[in-house]
Motif scaffolding. Structure first.
Motif, PDB file in Angstrom:
ATOM      1  N   ASN A 128       0.811  -1.213   0.000  1.00 11.29           N
ATOM      2  CA  ASN A 128       0.000   0.000   0.000  1.00 11.29           C
ATOM      3  C   ASN A 128       0.849   1.270   0.000  1.00 11.29           C
ATOM      4  O   ASN A 128       0.488   2.271  -0.615  1.00 11.29           O
ATOM      5  CB  ASN A 128      -0.932   0.016   1.210  1.00 11.29           C
ATOM      6  N   ALA A 129       1.974   1.226   0.691  1.00 11.71           N
ATOM      7  CA  ALA A 129       2.833   2.410   0.775  1.00 11.71           C
ATOM      8  C   ALA A 129       3.400   2.782  -0.593  1.00 11.71           C
ATOM      9  O   ALA A 129       3.656   3.960  -0.865  1.00 11.71           O
ATOM     10  CB  ALA A 129       3.962   2.170   1.764  1.00 11.71           C
ATOM     11  N   LYS A 130       3.578   1.774  -1.445  1.00  6.30           N
ATOM     12  CA  LYS A 130       4.142   2.008  -2.776  1.00  6.30           C
ATOM     13  C   LYS A 130       3.074   2.000  -3.865  1.00  6.30           C
ATOM     14  O   LYS A 130       3.413   2.148  -5.043  1.00  6.30           O
ATOM     15  CB  LYS A 130       5.200   0.959  -3.093  1.00  6.30           C
ATOM     16  N   ASN A 131       1.822   1.812  -3.470  1.00  9.36           N
ATOM     17  CA  ASN A 131       0.734   1.716  -4.468  1.00  9.36           C
ATOM     18  C   ASN A 131       1.086   0.703  -5.549  1.00  9.36           C
ATOM     19  O   ASN A 131       0.901   0.960  -6.752  1.00  9.36           O
ATOM     20  CB  ASN A 131       0.424   3.083  -5.080  1.00  9.36           C
ATOM     21  N   THR A 132       1.584  -0.429  -5.127  1.00  8.01           N
ATOM     22  CA  THR A 132       2.055  -1.463  -6.041  1.00  8.01           C
ATOM     23  C   THR A 132       1.366  -2.786  -5.733  1.00  8.01           C
ATOM     24  O   THR A 132       1.186  -3.135  -4.566  1.00  8.01           O
ATOM     25  CB  THR A 132       3.574  -1.618  -5.945  1.00  8.01           C
ATOM     26  N   VAL A 133       0.996  -3.481  -6.794  1.00 10.79           N
ATOM     27  CA  VAL A 133       0.386  -4.793  -6.653  1.00 10.79           C
ATOM     28  C   VAL A 133       1.219  -5.801  -7.437  1.00 10.79           C
ATOM     29  O   VAL A 133       1.806  -5.477  -8.469  1.00 10.79           O
ATOM     30  CB  VAL A 133      -1.082  -4.785  -7.144  1.00 10.79           C
ATOM     31  N   TYR A 134       1.282  -7.022  -6.914  1.00  5.97           N
ATOM     32  CA  TYR A 134       2.075  -8.084  -7.509  1.00  5.97           C
ATOM     33  C   TYR A 134       1.178  -9.286  -7.801  1.00  5.97           C
ATOM     34  O   TYR A 134       0.189  -9.516  -7.100  1.00  5.97           O
ATOM     35  CB  TYR A 134       3.201  -8.510  -6.569  1.00  5.97           C
ATOM     36  N   LEU A 135       1.571 -10.042  -8.794  1.00  7.10           N
ATOM     37  CA  LEU A 135       0.890 -11.300  -9.088  1.00  7.10           C
ATOM     38  C   LEU A 135       1.954 -12.368  -9.302  1.00  7.10           C
ATOM     39  O   LEU A 135       2.652 -12.359 -10.322  1.00  7.10           O
ATOM     40  CB  LEU A 135      -0.009 -11.182 -10.315  1.00  7.10           C
ATOM     41  N   GLN A 136       2.069 -13.267  -8.342  1.00  6.13           N
ATOM     42  CA  GLN A 136       2.982 -14.400  -8.458  1.00  6.13           C
ATOM     43  C   GLN A 136       2.235 -15.526  -9.148  1.00  6.13           C
ATOM     44  O   GLN A 136       1.215 -15.997  -8.629  1.00  6.13           O
ATOM     45  CB  GLN A 136       3.477 -14.846  -7.093  1.00  6.13           C
ATOM     46  N   MET A 137       2.727 -15.944 -10.292  1.00  5.96           N
ATOM     47  CA  MET A 137       2.055 -16.970 -11.083  1.00  5.96           C
ATOM     48  C   MET A 137       2.938 -18.210 -11.135  1.00  5.96           C
ATOM     49  O   MET A 137       4.050 -18.159 -11.676  1.00  5.96           O
ATOM     50  CB  MET A 137       1.775 -16.453 -12.495  1.00  5.96           C
ATOM     51  N   ASN A 138       2.447 -19.294 -10.568  1.00  7.09           N
ATOM     52  CA  ASN A 138       3.173 -20.566 -10.554  1.00  7.09           C
ATOM     53  C   ASN A 138       2.401 -21.612 -11.347  1.00  7.09           C
ATOM     54  O   ASN A 138       1.207 -21.441 -11.624  1.00  7.09           O
ATOM     55  CB  ASN A 138       3.365 -21.039  -9.116  1.00  7.09           C
ATOM     56  N   SER A 139       3.073 -22.680 -11.676  1.00 10.83           N
ATOM     57  CA  SER A 139       2.446 -23.792 -12.407  1.00 10.83           C
ATOM     58  C   SER A 139       1.688 -23.276 -13.631  1.00 10.83           C
ATOM     59  O   SER A 139       0.529 -23.644 -13.868  1.00 10.83           O
ATOM     60  CB  SER A 139       1.501 -24.570 -11.485  1.00 10.83           C
ATOM     61  N   LEU A 140       2.342 -22.452 -14.386  1.00  7.49           N
ATOM     62  CA  LEU A 140       1.679 -21.826 -15.530  1.00  7.49           C
ATOM     63  C   LEU A 140       1.316 -22.843 -16.601  1.00  7.49           C
ATOM     64  O   LEU A 140       2.044 -23.823 -16.832  1.00  7.49           O
ATOM     65  CB  LEU A 140       2.559 -20.724 -16.115  1.00  7.49           C
ATOM     66  N   LYS A 141       0.177 -22.588 -17.240  1.00  5.62           N
ATOM     67  CA  LYS A 141      -0.343 -23.453 -18.279  1.00  5.62           C
ATOM     68  C   LYS A 141      -0.459 -22.666 -19.591  1.00  5.62           C
ATOM     69  O   LYS A 141      -0.581 -21.437 -19.562  1.00  5.62           O
ATOM     70  CB  LYS A 141      -1.730 -23.962 -17.889  1.00  5.62           C
ATOM     71  N   PRO A 142      -0.467 -23.355 -20.715  1.00  6.62           N
ATOM     72  CA  PRO A 142      -0.626 -22.629 -21.992  1.00  6.62           C
ATOM     73  C   PRO A 142      -1.887 -21.762 -22.017  1.00  6.62           C
ATOM     74  O   PRO A 142      -1.874 -20.681 -22.640  1.00  6.62           O
ATOM     75  CB  PRO A 142      -0.698 -23.755 -23.017  1.00  6.62           C
ATOM     76  N   GLU A 143      -2.940 -22.204 -21.340  1.00  8.05           N
ATOM     77  CA  GLU A 143      -4.174 -21.418 -21.333  1.00  8.05           C
ATOM     78  C   GLU A 143      -4.080 -20.151 -20.496  1.00  8.05           C
ATOM     79  O   GLU A 143      -5.017 -19.347 -20.490  1.00  8.05           O
ATOM     80  CB  GLU A 143      -5.357 -22.274 -20.845  1.00  8.05           C
ATOM     81  N   ASP A 144      -2.971 -19.960 -19.799  1.00  7.52           N
ATOM     82  CA  ASP A 144      -2.746 -18.696 -19.089  1.00  7.52           C
ATOM     83  C   ASP A 144      -2.183 -17.623 -20.022  1.00  7.52           C
ATOM     84  O   ASP A 144      -2.042 -16.460 -19.613  1.00  7.52           O
ATOM     85  CB  ASP A 144      -1.774 -18.897 -17.920  1.00  7.52           C
ATOM     86  N   THR A 145      -1.856 -18.001 -21.239  1.00  8.74           N
ATOM     87  CA  THR A 145      -1.326 -17.041 -22.203  1.00  8.74           C
ATOM     88  C   THR A 145      -2.342 -15.946 -22.486  1.00  8.74           C
ATOM     89  O   THR A 145      -3.489 -16.223 -22.852  1.00  8.74           O
ATOM     90  CB  THR A 145      -0.959 -17.759 -23.519  1.00  8.74           C
ATOM     91  N   ALA A 146      -1.911 -14.707 -22.306  1.00 11.74           N
ATOM     92  CA  ALA A 146      -2.813 -13.568 -22.479  1.00 11.74           C
ATOM     93  C   ALA A 146      -2.036 -12.276 -22.234  1.00 11.74           C
ATOM     94  O   ALA A 146      -0.895 -12.312 -21.754  1.00 11.74           O
ATOM     95  CB  ALA A 146      -3.982 -13.642 -21.503  1.00 11.74           C
ATOM     96  N   VAL A 147      -2.677 -11.171 -22.549  1.00 14.31           N
ATOM     97  CA  VAL A 147      -2.186  -9.877 -22.092  1.00 14.31           C
ATOM     98  C   VAL A 147      -2.799  -9.628 -20.720  1.00 14.31           C
ATOM     99  O   VAL A 147      -4.030  -9.724 -20.561  1.00 14.31           O
ATOM    100  CB  VAL A 147      -2.564  -8.738 -23.058  1.00 14.31           C
ATOM    101  N   GLY A 162      -0.988  -3.030 -20.112  1.00 13.31           N
ATOM    102  CA  GLY A 162      -0.941  -4.471 -20.342  1.00 13.31           C
ATOM    103  C   GLY A 162       0.465  -4.996 -20.541  1.00 13.31           C
ATOM    104  O   GLY A 162       1.348  -4.289 -21.042  1.00 13.31           O
ATOM    105  N   THR A 163       0.655  -6.239 -20.133  1.00 14.23           N
ATOM    106  CA  THR A 163       1.932  -6.924 -20.333  1.00 14.23           C
ATOM    107  C   THR A 163       1.641  -8.338 -20.825  1.00 14.23           C
ATOM    108  O   THR A 163       0.750  -9.010 -20.313  1.00 14.23           O
ATOM    109  CB  THR A 163       2.774  -6.930 -19.046  1.00 14.23           C
ATOM    110  N   GLN A 164       2.394  -8.770 -21.821  1.00 10.33           N
ATOM    111  CA  GLN A 164       2.140 -10.067 -22.451  1.00 10.33           C
ATOM    112  C   GLN A 164       2.760 -11.191 -21.635  1.00 10.33           C
ATOM    113  O   GLN A 164       3.933 -11.132 -21.256  1.00 10.33           O
ATOM    114  CB  GLN A 164       2.724 -10.085 -23.862  1.00 10.33           C
ATOM    115  N   VAL A 165       1.973 -12.216 -21.405  1.00 17.89           N
ATOM    116  CA  VAL A 165       2.452 -13.458 -20.797  1.00 17.89           C
ATOM    117  C   VAL A 165       2.188 -14.583 -21.788  1.00 17.89           C
ATOM    118  O   VAL A 165       1.040 -14.783 -22.205  1.00 17.89           O
ATOM    119  CB  VAL A 165       1.742 -13.747 -19.461  1.00 17.89           C
ATOM    120  N   THR A 166       3.239 -15.287 -22.157  1.00 20.27           N
ATOM    121  CA  THR A 166       3.121 -16.400 -23.098  1.00 20.27           C
ATOM    122  C   THR A 166       3.682 -17.654 -22.445  1.00 20.27           C
ATOM    123  O   THR A 166       4.831 -17.670 -22.002  1.00 20.27           O
ATOM    124  CB  THR A 166       3.874 -16.107 -24.397  1.00 20.27           C
TER     125      THR A 166
END
Length: 122
Positions: free
Chosen positions: A73-92, A115-119
């Protein structure tokens, strides 16, 4: 002027991990919730995860147990840790700030990152 800037996307093999970051900058008084959405080619944008300023989290069923959202909250920053990624997670992946106020008496509104691309592919 408020800006949301995402980083951390890229190409990863199935089963791999990535960590996305999104920093909100500008004149910010408060943000109710920050979250992530994604849009795959030919599909509508869909909800992935969100976290309130109080730390309450919500996940889409398709990512529950694999993705973890967190927030500084102090940095107004959010994170998303993505593990066990699957091909169907591919998206912007798009960052969202929900109920952002630029001042104590300002009306809340939503903001989006570019947006940021995840493949996920072997």
């Amino acid at each position: 002027q408020v800006q949301l800037v995402e980083s951390g996307g890229g190409l990863v093999q199935p089963g791999g991990s990535l960590r996305l970051s999104c920093a909100a900058s500008g004149s910010i008084f408060s943000i109710y919730a920050m979250g992530w959405y994604r849009q795959a080619p030919g599909k509508q944008r869909e909800f992935v995860a969100a976290i309130t300023s109080g730390g309450s989290t919500n996940y889409a069923y398709s990512v529950k147990g694999r993705f973890t959202i967190s927030r500084d909250n102090a940095k107004n920053t959010v994170y998303l840790q993505m593990n066990s990624l699957k091909p169907e997670d591919t998206a912007v992946y798009y960052c969202n700030a929900d109920g952002l106020r630029v001042g104590v008496s300002a009306a809340p509104r939503d903001y989006w990152g570019q947006g940021t691309q995840v493949t996920v592919s072997s």
